[in-house]
Write an enzyme that holds these catalytic residues in place. Sequence first.
Site, PDB file in Angstrom:
ATOM      1  N   CYS A  32     -43.033  36.372 -45.450  1.00 53.44           N
ATOM      2  CA  CYS A  32     -41.583  36.219 -45.593  1.00 53.44           C
ATOM      3  C   CYS A  32     -40.850  37.395 -44.928  1.00 53.44           C
ATOM      4  CB  CYS A  32     -41.285  36.087 -47.078  1.00 53.44           C
ATOM      5  SG  CYS A  32     -39.658  35.518 -47.400  1.00 53.44           S
ATOM      6  N   HIS A  64     -44.785  31.693 -49.464  1.00 57.90           N
ATOM      7  CA  HIS A  64     -45.487  32.629 -50.350  1.00 57.90           C
ATOM      8  C   HIS A  64     -46.846  32.054 -50.778  1.00 57.90           C
ATOM      9  CE1 HIS A  64     -42.388  35.672 -50.973  1.00 57.90           C
ATOM     10  NE2 HIS A  64     -41.570  34.686 -50.667  1.00 57.90           N
ATOM     11  N   GLU A 105     -49.040  33.571 -52.513  1.00 58.78           N
ATOM     12  CA  GLU A 105     -49.491  34.172 -53.762  1.00 58.78           C
ATOM     13  C   GLU A 105     -49.054  33.406 -55.005  1.00 58.78           C
ATOM     14  OE1 GLU A 105     -47.306  35.271 -51.657  1.00 58.78           O
ATOM     15  OE2 GLU A 105     -45.591  36.262 -52.592  1.00 58.78           O
TER      16      GLU A 105
END
Length: 511
Positions: free
Chosen positions: A80, A167, A169
Amino acid sequence: MDKIVILDFGSQYTQLIARRIRECKVYCEIWPYHLMGYDLESPEIKGIILSGSSYSVVDANAPPLPPPVLESGKPILGICYGMQLLVSALGGKVIHTHGREYGKALLEVLENRGIFENLAGDIVCWMSYGDSVKELPPGFRGVARAENCEYAAIRDEGGKIWGIQFHPEVSHTPLGREILANFLFRVCGCQPEWIPESIIKQQIQWIRNEVKDKKVVCALSGGVDSVTAAVLTYRAIGEQLTCIFVDNGLLRKGEAEQVFSKMKEILGKERVIYRDAREQFLSALQGVVDPEEKRKTIGRTFVEVFEEEAKKLGDVSYLLQGTTYPDVIESISVSGPSVRVKTHHNVGGLPEHMQLKVIEPLRFLFKDEVRRLAVELGIPEEIVWRQPFPGPGLAVRIIGEVTEDRLQILRDMDFIIDQELRKSPIYKKLWQSFGVLVPVRSVGVMGGERTYKYVGVLRAVMSEDGMTADWARISYDTLDTIARQVVNEVAGIGRMVYDITSKPPATIEWE
Ligand code: XMP
């Protein structure tokens, strides 16, 4: 051991990135971007991840990319904001589209290689819609796109520098773990070495090098962190370690005895000193009603008692503490220590007072890693899986003044709650569950007689890390059993209520 460095630009997800990497059995550290002077050249560093940020790269005060990142020549993954930083630094163009929003997106992967190896087809991902890449830097190409996002993933020619707009994660990106694993193993060439045996070996060596032939003292609280730190250190330096267990009278029913006897069993009885300080704490707490004042009083009394005991040991150089990674991250984070709603006094003030050097062998571990280490070290299950317990103990679960009578009532109520919840399948999913005593009287009727007794509260929450929490959906039957049993068996309680407030806006503890 192979290491990944996560450069933190102030994203709320940075800790999550670290956890995912550790889950892949690769060691990683979070470094705030502004702490310069890093040695990114060190051969054990196999790759660098650039985190997201609440900033936009077009902001005048946006955190910059530290030059050593690109100079290191190491594989890089920008997530990002991290990707946009790379793009700007390498001569591409980023534009500000609209405010930062997140949402699900479908990723069309154009090349199944590198971070996308073996990940064919479209991938659901959690995308940040804020800035976007308008022009790629020379030598870069798009390797995945999504609706409204031409460059959802990019890479350089050599496949060493990667950027992703989404993302990996978060759990909303179901294949995120595979994408990160591909970066670690295929792009960076990491080995999955971060496993309990090797962590123990490494930390034992570290403790020996640090402490040499000096003496170490440890304040045992009974929680998994202090016990694990003690057992690990004992393995490293044996009799140079002494543990002091201060019984402040604020533990749950039976816990002081249990912890003390288990630790004697594990470390040998010469290594663990029991100090009964129950009266000292109670008298210090007399008349104290303010929660923060309680914490300070307990912290202060603890320092006094501990110091007294430690002095008896003679020439001690180190204080062993069970500090874990989230505390370390919080104290060095980019956004500064986040606002604490309550001060957390555990061994507050000890090192300054006693002029001891602190050693923290768990300072790079997350709670789940500490637990895995504890299992490997042979620490009993009931300690390994014990719920977090606040340093000031039951004192912050009695509203208002703490007295022996109130402690007794709370311990009895809390014991019933614990026994009953342990029978329920929900128990393992609970972050914390306990009783709170509200010493305000309420009217009831028992055996035809009017009663006028205290109110008991059941508090049970689900949480990942204690920062936010949701009240647990315990079954009506379990709630019913707990309420009946408490009111029937605990003399001081006439009414039970269940706390259905989440955090925020409430906190987990009542004080
Ligand atoms: P709150 O009540 O702030 O709690 O939502 C979040 C987590 O921290 C624990 N807690 C403490 N732990 N000393 C501690 O060691 C303290 O003073 C303290 N106050 C709260 C709480 O049990 C929960 O896990």
